[in-house]
Scaffold this motif. Structure first.
Motif, PDB file in Angstrom:
ATOM      1  N   LEU A 219     -21.125   5.433 -16.469  1.00 46.20           N
ATOM      2  CA  LEU A 219     -22.555   5.371 -15.375  1.00 46.20           C
ATOM      3  C   LEU A 219     -23.851   4.556 -16.103  1.00 46.20           C
ATOM      4  O   LEU A 219     -24.165   5.148 -16.560  1.00 46.20           O
ATOM      5  CB  LEU A 219     -22.662   7.215 -15.701  1.00 46.20           C
ATOM      6  CG  LEU A 219     -23.614   8.439 -14.519  1.00 46.20           C
ATOM      7  CD1 LEU A 219     -23.614   7.808 -13.089  1.00 46.20           C
ATOM      8  CD2 LEU A 219     -23.811   9.476 -14.536  1.00 46.20           C
ATOM      9  N   GLN A 220     -23.731   3.909 -14.636  1.00 45.98           N
ATOM     10  CA  GLN A 220     -24.887   3.741 -14.472  1.00 45.98           C
ATOM     11  C   GLN A 220     -26.463   3.956 -13.970  1.00 45.98           C
ATOM     12  O   GLN A 220     -26.164   3.676 -12.402  1.00 45.98           O
ATOM     13  CB  GLN A 220     -24.789   1.088 -14.453  1.00 45.98           C
ATOM     14  CG  GLN A 220     -24.240   0.965 -15.826  1.00 45.98           C
ATOM     15  CD  GLN A 220     -24.431   0.174 -15.817  1.00 45.98           C
ATOM     16  OE1 GLN A 220     -23.463  -0.441 -14.696  1.00 45.98           O
ATOM     17  NE2 GLN A 220     -23.899  -1.185 -16.699  1.00 45.98           N
ATOM     18  N   ILE A 221     -27.182   4.822 -14.248  1.00 47.40           N
ATOM     19  CA  ILE A 221     -28.534   4.298 -13.396  1.00 47.40           C
ATOM     20  C   ILE A 221     -29.616   3.562 -13.479  1.00 47.40           C
ATOM     21  O   ILE A 221     -30.488   3.803 -14.676  1.00 47.40           O
ATOM     22  CB  ILE A 221     -29.238   6.044 -13.641  1.00 47.40           C
ATOM     23  CG1 ILE A 221     -27.961   6.581 -13.238  1.00 47.40           C
ATOM     24  CG2 ILE A 221     -30.163   6.904 -12.729  1.00 47.40           C
ATOM     25  CD1 ILE A 221     -28.173   8.681 -13.975  1.00 47.40           C
ATOM     26  N   ARG A 222     -29.899   2.574 -12.223  1.00 49.60           N
ATOM     27  CA  ARG A 222     -30.861   1.808 -12.228  1.00 49.60           C
ATOM     28  C   ARG A 222     -31.782   1.593 -11.567  1.00 49.60           C
ATOM     29  O   ARG A 222     -31.826   2.060 -10.499  1.00 49.60           O
ATOM     30  CB  ARG A 222     -29.954   0.561 -11.781  1.00 49.60           C
ATOM     31  CG  ARG A 222     -30.208  -0.829 -12.444  1.00 49.60           C
ATOM     32  CD  ARG A 222     -29.886  -1.933 -11.838  1.00 49.60           C
ATOM     33  NE  ARG A 222     -28.673  -1.812 -12.545  1.00 49.60           N
ATOM     34  CZ  ARG A 222     -27.750  -1.912 -12.424  1.00 49.60           C
ATOM     35  NH1 ARG A 222     -27.506  -0.749 -10.855  1.00 49.60           N
ATOM     36  NH2 ARG A 222     -26.447  -2.058 -12.880  1.00 49.60           N
ATOM     37  N   ASP A 223     -33.494   1.570 -12.333  1.00 46.48           N
ATOM     38  CA  ASP A 223     -34.084   1.950 -11.362  1.00 46.48           C
ATOM     39  C   ASP A 223     -34.944   0.249 -11.174  1.00 46.48           C
ATOM     40  O   ASP A 223     -35.030  -0.704 -12.256  1.00 46.48           O
ATOM     41  CB  ASP A 223     -35.495   3.069 -11.396  1.00 46.48           C
ATOM     42  CG  ASP A 223     -35.906   2.312 -12.872  1.00 46.48           C
ATOM     43  OD1 ASP A 223     -36.711   1.683 -12.727  1.00 46.48           O
ATOM     44  OD2 ASP A 223     -35.477   3.440 -13.899  1.00 46.48           O
ATOM     45  N   SER A 224     -36.005   0.361 -10.340  1.00 46.51           N
ATOM     46  CA  SER A 224     -36.786  -0.110 -10.244  1.00 46.51           C
ATOM     47  C   SER A 224     -38.773  -0.665 -10.507  1.00 46.51           C
ATOM     48  O   SER A 224     -39.168  -1.057  -9.848  1.00 46.51           O
ATOM     49  CB  SER A 224     -36.716  -1.045  -8.840  1.00 46.51           C
ATOM     50  OG  SER A 224     -37.445  -0.308  -7.707  1.00 46.51           O
ATOM     51  N   GLY A 225     -38.975   0.172 -11.753  1.00 39.30           N
ATOM     52  CA  GLY A 225     -39.821   0.882 -12.118  1.00 39.30           C
ATOM     53  C   GLY A 225     -40.545  -0.415 -13.055  1.00 39.30           C
ATOM     54  O   GLY A 225     -40.167  -1.265 -12.348  1.00 39.30           O
TER      55      GLY A 225
END
Length: 734
Positions: free
Chosen positions: A495-501
């Motif tokens: 499970l990968q949770i990726r943000d552009s923060g």
């Protein structure tokens, strides 16, 4: 009495530690004095060495340049100060002028004359330089090309050779000074220096007994003054000597006595004294500790028992309170669920017994059923969270559908998250089950997603990707798996949770799972426990978690969980087929086979023409809210246009701008309600606008005379219709 004993024990502990603290202070103080003395001494040695090196470098450079300039300026002026060109080729005149300049400095080896055929025609002094007479100057004594001479001849500029082996059998420099008469080259003077004689004169004048020197050119040492030393020595200082077309490097190192002043052994007795004093203090502290050891152990045990009992009592009280509330709330939910089921059956019977089925009424009942069902599910989840917090719920391990866990978490988050954050998910079609705790996995996913959202205060993207992958594809360590559970030993869930923060600093990555470490500002009130709890939760389910981040690009949280095999799910009769009609209520399913032939229904007999009804636009991203407002206004015969985002609303408004009222939610996806209002006011400056918001009135600045109004959520039907009537009066609701 017991409290006094406890305080007395703590005071004695503090007293027993004073000698230890004193010993540490003495050691730190003495070490600091010694260390700073060492730093100061070393810096002083380096500063003194730099001064000597700079002076020596400057003087060597000046000595070379002034010797060449003397010959170039004086000799050239005197030599060419003749009207008869034949005097420039007169050997007797050469012998009359040169000796006076040759004796001016003791470092000259030779002053020679080179004719235009590149041959040394005259030499002085003759006895020591006759080997160079009548030799071609285009090659040096070692047979290499004399680039300095050729360049001086061609450019008519003074040039100097690197350090070379001279015809005289020593190391030195050869300079070439072009003789220009009436803009023509009529020859060159060749001035030769001996290196040792030239440099010794300089360095002997600057404390040669305290410093050692090496001279290098092109990383090759050609001169040594004093003892030999390594050029990598930390005390060696390097400076450059630049003159004409040559660059030398001077390495200067202080002698042993000076180096000792900047070494760790200088004033080492200060450190020895500190160590001795610390040992004495430590011995004294050990004596005190041994005297109070038994008493401290007794009080320590007592305090530990009291602490444990206090913690148990506190958690019991909190658990009883939270558990009681959750219990009563569960009873209420059970009653609501039962009554909802009865109501659904009654509605079904009424519709089935009706002579005709109104499609509009049926659709509204279906939507109402879905809304109530969703609220009941959210209430049940809330009760589960309360029980989990109070520790009254039993921490059971069970088979969990990870797809359902992701969907449920996203359903909660998307209702309150910033609409400017675009959330996408990619879930593999294969069944993905784990053996774990539902509460822990929900908390894990929730914590990670909320962290990603908080890292993007100005909006961005949030990508959720879950798939099955080979265990060997990643450098991670899963926990020891129970062989009695049907774990897949080759594959796992990723499970990968990726943000552009904003990303996380590289130096902070190793600290993210440390309890109480947080990168959040005080305004965000981060506790530093979210990721620590997430890590612990993953490990209890035999998984692993890693974080990759690049500042200004974003962060990816990788969660690895053991996969339960499909065959094991079948064996245990666990349903894993994905439901395709997710979200359809019990009411929908019961009606699906009964109303296929009743698609039209009756039209509203109270419908009025478009021209006679007030036109109202509703813009809210929540379907339930839009539906509720539409139903509120339906029997008031309003012409309603509704949109779930500001972009579509603006586009429609530009084509149909004659609205009596625009109702706006403040928090909208893409464009906020404030931005939509500004766009509408650009088209129709006096357009009446009603903001509906869950924030306080202070969150929106409104001019009382600007035709902009506010209604705070939640509100009743009566308060809503009253507000609409107030805004549209006198042409409003009647």
């Amino acid at each position: 009495m017991e409290e006094r004993y406890s305080k007395s024990s703590r005071n004695k502990k503090i007293s027993s530690r004073i000698p230890v603290i004193l010993a540490i202070i003495i050691l730190i103080f003495s070490s600091s004095i010694w260390f700073f003395d060492y730093i100061d001494g070393r810096e002083q040695v380096r500063q003194d060495t730099k001064i000597i090196s700079d002076v020596s470098t400057t003087d060597i450079e000046l000595k070379i340049v002034e010797r060449i300039d003397l010959i170039n300026s004086i000799m050239m002026t005197e030599w060419i100060s003749t009207a008869n060109i034949t005097h420039l080729f007169n050997y007797d005149r050469f012998l009359a002028i040169v000796p006076g300049f040759f004796s001016y400095y003791d470092s000259y080896l030779a002053i020679n004359y080179i004719n235009t055929s590149d041959v040394i025609s005259w030499v002085y002094p003759f006895e020591s330089n006759q080997g160079a007479l009548n030799r071609s100057i285009t090659t040096l004594a070692d047979g290499s090309i004399n680039d300095a001479y050729i360049e001086a001849r061609d450019t008519k500029q003074v040039r100097i050779t690197p350090v070379i082996s001279l015809f005289q059998g020593v190391k030195g420099l050869a300079s070439y000074l072009p003789i220009i008469f009436e803009n023509q080259l009529v020859g060159l003077f060749n001035v030769v220096f001996q290196i040792d004689t030239l440099v010794d004169v300089v360095l002997d004048a600057f404390h040669n007994q305290n410093y050692n020197y090496h001279l290098l050119e092109n990383n090759i040492q050609f001169y040594e003054h004093g003892t030999k030393f390594s050029h990598t020595d930390s005390f060696v200082l390097e400076t450059k000597i630049v003159f004409y077309n040559s660059v030398w490097v001077l390495h200067t190192r202080p002698n042993l006595d000076l180096r000792f002043q900047g070494s760790i052994y200088n004033n080492i007795e200060i450190l020895f004294f500190g160590i001795l004093a610390s040992i004495v203090s430590f011995a004294f502290s050990r004596f005190i500790v041994n005297q109070n050891k038994l008493l401290e152990e007794n009080f320590k045990k007592k305090e530990e028992i009291e602490k444990i009992m206090f913690q148990y009592q506190k958690m019991d009280d909190l658990g009883i309170l939270a558990g009681g509330i959750a219990h009563d709330f569960n009873n209420l939910l059970m009653g609501l669920q039962a009554n909802f089921s009865i109501l659904t059956d009654i509605q079904l019977e009424l519709l089935l017994n009706s002579s005709s089925i109104d499609k509009t009424v049926t659709q509204e009942m279906k939507e109402t059923s879905l809304s109530i069902q969703e609220l009941l599910e959210r209430s049940v989840n809330l009760t589960s969270q309360i029980l989990s917090f109070s520790r009254q719920s039993v921490i059971d391990l069970e088979f969990i559908n990870m797809k359902t866990a992701i969907e449920n978490t996203l359903r909660i988050i998307t209702q309150s998250s910033d609409k400017r954050i675009v959330i996408t998910k990619t879930l593999e079609k294969e069944p993905m089950f784990i053996y774990g705790n539902t509460s822990k996995i929900s908390q894990l996913i929730m914590n990670v997603i909320l962290n990603s959202i908080e890292a993007q205060p100005n909006g961005g993207t949030l990508d959720i990707d879950m798939r099955i992958s080979n265990i060997n594809s990643y450098h991670i360590q899963l926990g020891e798996l129970d062989r009695s559970i049907g774990y897949d030993l080759e594959k796992m869930i990723v499970l990968q949770i990726r943000d552009s923060g904003s990303g996380i600093a590289k130096e902070d990555l190793d600290k993210l799972f440390v309890p109480f470490f947080t990168t959040k500002t005080k305004s965000k009130k981060g506790t530093g426990l979210g990721l620590a709890i997430a890590y612990r939760s993953v490990r209890t389910m035999f998984g692993d978690i890693t974080i990759d981040s690049v500042q200004a690009e974003g962060t990816t949280v990788n969660i690895f969980l053991p996969l339960i095999t499909k065959n094991y799910l079948i064996e245990k009769n666990i349903k894993f087929t994905q439901i395709s009609n997710e979200g359809i209520s019990e009411f929908d399913i019961k009606l699906s086979d009964k109303i296929k032939d009743s698609e039209t229904g009756k039209l509203d007999e109270m419908k009025e023409t478009e021209e006679t009804r007030p036109k109202i636009m509703i813009v809210d991203d929540e379907t339930a809210i839009r539906r509720g407002l539409r139903i509120y206004l339906k029997d008031k015969n309003q012409a309603i246009s509704e949109f779930e985002n500001g972009i579509d609303a603006i586009k429609f408004y530009e084509e149909n701008e004659n609205f009596d009222l625009v109702i706006l939610d403040v928090n909208l996806p893409g464009m906020s309600g404030i931005q939509v209002q500004e766009k509408i006011r650009e088209i129709t400056p006096n357009q009446k606008i009603l903001f509906i918001t869950g924030y306080s009135e202070d969150s929106i600045s409104v001019d009382p005379n600007s035709n902009i109004y506010i209604l705070l959520k939640p509100f009743t039907k009566e308060s809503f219709l009253s507000k609409i009537g107030e805004i549209l009066s006198p042409e409003g609701l009647h």
